[in-house]
Design an enzyme around this catalytic site. Structure first.
Site, mmCIF file in Angstrom:
data_model
loop_
_atom_site.group_PDB
_atom_site.id
_atom_site.type_symbol
_atom_site.label_atom_id
_atom_site.label_comp_id
_atom_site.label_asym_id
_atom_site.label_seq_id
_atom_site.Cartn_x
_atom_site.Cartn_y
_atom_site.Cartn_z
ATOM 1 N N ASP A 88 0.858 -1.174 0.000
ATOM 2 C CA ASP A 88 0.000 0.000 0.000
ATOM 3 C C ASP A 88 0.898 1.228 0.000
ATOM 4 O O ASP A 88 2.101 1.139 0.188
ATOM 5 C CB ASP A 88 -0.919 -0.015 1.221
ATOM 6 N N ASP A 105 -8.186 -7.660 -0.047
ATOM 7 C CA ASP A 105 -7.274 -7.859 1.090
ATOM 8 C C ASP A 105 -8.061 -7.531 2.351
ATOM 9 O O ASP A 105 -8.917 -6.630 2.319
ATOM 10 C CB ASP A 105 -6.048 -6.940 0.993
HETATM 11 C C1 LIG Z 1 -3.291 -2.067 0.490
HETATM 12 C C2 LIG Z 1 -4.000 -0.932 0.523
HETATM 13 C C3 LIG Z 1 -3.603 0.245 -0.289
HETATM 14 O O1 LIG Z 1 -3.690 1.332 0.600
HETATM 15 C C4 LIG Z 1 -3.550 2.562 0.126
HETATM 16 O O2 LIG Z 1 -2.491 2.827 -0.443
HETATM 17 N N1 LIG Z 1 -4.572 3.443 0.329
HETATM 18 C C5 LIG Z 1 -5.797 3.077 0.796
HETATM 19 N N2 LIG Z 1 -5.934 1.999 1.595
HETATM 20 C C6 LIG Z 1 -7.200 1.698 2.067
HETATM 21 C C7 LIG Z 1 -7.345 0.630 2.957
HETATM 22 C C8 LIG Z 1 -8.613 0.334 3.439
HETATM 23 N N3 LIG Z 1 -9.060 -0.594 4.357
HETATM 24 C C9 LIG Z 1 -10.402 -0.396 4.456
HETATM 25 N N4 LIG Z 1 -11.232 -1.109 5.304
HETATM 26 C C10 LIG Z 1 -10.693 -2.060 6.223
HETATM 27 N N5 LIG Z 1 -10.841 0.586 3.652
HETATM 28 C C11 LIG Z 1 -9.749 1.076 3.026
HETATM 29 C C12 LIG Z 1 -9.605 2.128 2.131
HETATM 30 C C13 LIG Z 1 -8.331 2.450 1.669
HETATM 31 C C14 LIG Z 1 -8.118 3.570 0.782
HETATM 32 O O3 LIG Z 1 -9.060 4.285 0.400
HETATM 33 N N6 LIG Z 1 -6.863 3.855 0.398
#
Ligand SMILES: C=CCOC(=O)Nc1nc2cc3[nH]c(NC)nc3cc2c(=O)[nH]1
Length: 373
Positions: A93, A267
């Site tokens: 991420d 994920d």
């Molecule tokens: C691997 C992830 C890539 O993460 C990013 O780079 N940015 C990002 N991560 C999120 C992770 C989330 N988990 C949930 N619920 C448990 N909602 C999420 C929303 C996002 C999001 O809008 N952006």
């Protein structure tokens, strides 16, 4: 071996898609569930078990790894795959989401985010360019743009501001990523629960020649119906020949309904985190193994499973381990839960291949509706 990133759409069943992502480090069967390996480990698991259990790809978290051991150190140690001994693809991420949720966020502006480490309080600045640089130092195969995810419900003006900022950051990340044939950078669609903003975000990302699209800003507390509505709005705008990744999702019910809308990748920390807290996922629903009624139940979680944690250990023993807060309790339940999640994904892929996904979804949800068994 391919030196490029390619996505091959193999079959559909309704809007559900069966596909394969081929990359230099391996092939990812989609729909895919990606275990979360936060600080370079899928907690309480050996990565051999994670791989044997059916995972083709795992997640690494940029936010955690940049704080400890640090991206330059990971690079000196040969990159993340070498360090943690995971030969397959890794998706990282951008760190954006975790900065907002874990650190003492100090500032967010056009340049990026400035925050204090939750580890030692040190001050860090992360720009879109630095996020891509860090993911490169980790030798990540699928890299995420830096984005700003806002909680729901929220003011439309606030959702719009964050979506527009994320679009500008996507462009800067795309430039910083450059041309790396065997790797991919995904954009992240934002826009909260606002259809017009979701469409604008997806349209904006399509101008950037991306290899895949994440759907962000969901699973942040909104009802499942709102999440599914946003998928129905967003997915038709995205190119069908590129993978779609729904971040942070979810329960088996969430994933079945999201596959039905056209999602290819997921994920979620749920199977591992809830496993460590004594919650077992099985074909027939959830089992809260802490519950006293399991104290003398000699049955395994599921005698038909091919996973040793699921087939060979009695509920009585699992109950004892969890009640005693023994490490083996979390290890066995994490193993069980990840095996169930991969078994579910395999069932989903098989059902799409045979064009009977709708029936598979209904039958699986109905089986689950019977609840704790
Ligand atoms: C691997 C992830 C890539 O993460 C990013 O780079 N940015 C990002 N991560 C999120 C992770 C989330 N988990 C949930 N619920 C448990 N909602 C999420 C929303 C996002 C999001 O809008 N952006």
């Amino acid at each position: 071996m391919t030196e490029n990133f390619t996505f091959n759409l193999k079959a559909t069943s309704g809007k559900a898609r069966l596909g394969e992502i081929t990359m230099p480090r391996g092939t990812i069967r989609t729909p895919a569930f990606m275990p979360v390996g936060t600080v370079g480990t899928v907690k309480a698991m050996y990565l051999d078990q994670v791989q044997d259990g059916g995972a083709d790809i795992i997640l690494g978290n940029t936010y955690h790894l940049m704080l400890r051991p640090g991206p330059e150190r990971v690079a000196r140690l040969g990159g993340l795959h070498e360090l943690i001994r995971w030969p397959g693809p890794i998706l990282t991420d951008s760190g954006g989401f975790q900065v907002m949720s874990l650190s003492g966020l100090r500032k967010l502006d056009e340049q990026g985010v400035t925050f204090k480490s939750h580890v030692d309080g040190s001050l860090h600045h992360m720009s879109p360019e630095r996020s891509i640089e860090i993911q490169g130092l980790l030798d990540s195969d699928i890299q995420m743009q830096l984005d700003e995810c806002v909680a729901l419900p929220n003011e439309p003006r606030e959702i719009e501001r964050a979506m527009e900022l994320s679009l500008r950051w996507a462009e800067r990340c795309r430039v910083a990523f450059g041309n790396q044939p065997g790797k991919a950078m995904f954009g992240i669609v934002q826009g909260g629960d606002q259809p017009a903003l979701r469409i604008r975000s997806a349209e904006g990302l399509k101008q950037l020649d991306l290899k895949g699209y994440s759907i962000g800003g969901l699973a942040v507390g909104e009802p499942q119906a709102v999440m599914l509505d946003m998928l129905r709005i967003t997915l038709p705008v995205l190119p069908t020949e590129k993978p779609r990744y729904l971040m942070g999702v979810g329960t088996p019910d969430d994933m079945l309904k999201s596959v039905a809308e056209g999602i290819d990748m997921f994920d979620c920390v749920m199977p591992t985190r809830s496993g460590r807290h004594g919650l077992a996922f099985t074909r027939r629903g959830k089992v809260n193994i802490r519950n006293a009624r399991h104290a003398e139940d000699m049955r395994p979680l599921d005698e038909q499973s091919s996973c040793p944690a699921t087939r060979d250990y009695s509920r009585a023993y699992l109950h004892h381990l969890v009640r005693s807060n023994e490490a083996l309790g979390g290890m066995l339940l994490s193993w069980n839960n990840l095996s169930y999640y991969q078994e579910l994904m395999q069932g989903i892929r098989q059902a799409i291949a045979e064009d009977r996904f709708e029936d598979f979804k209904a039958a699986t949800i109905e089986m689950w509706a019977r609840g704790d068994i």
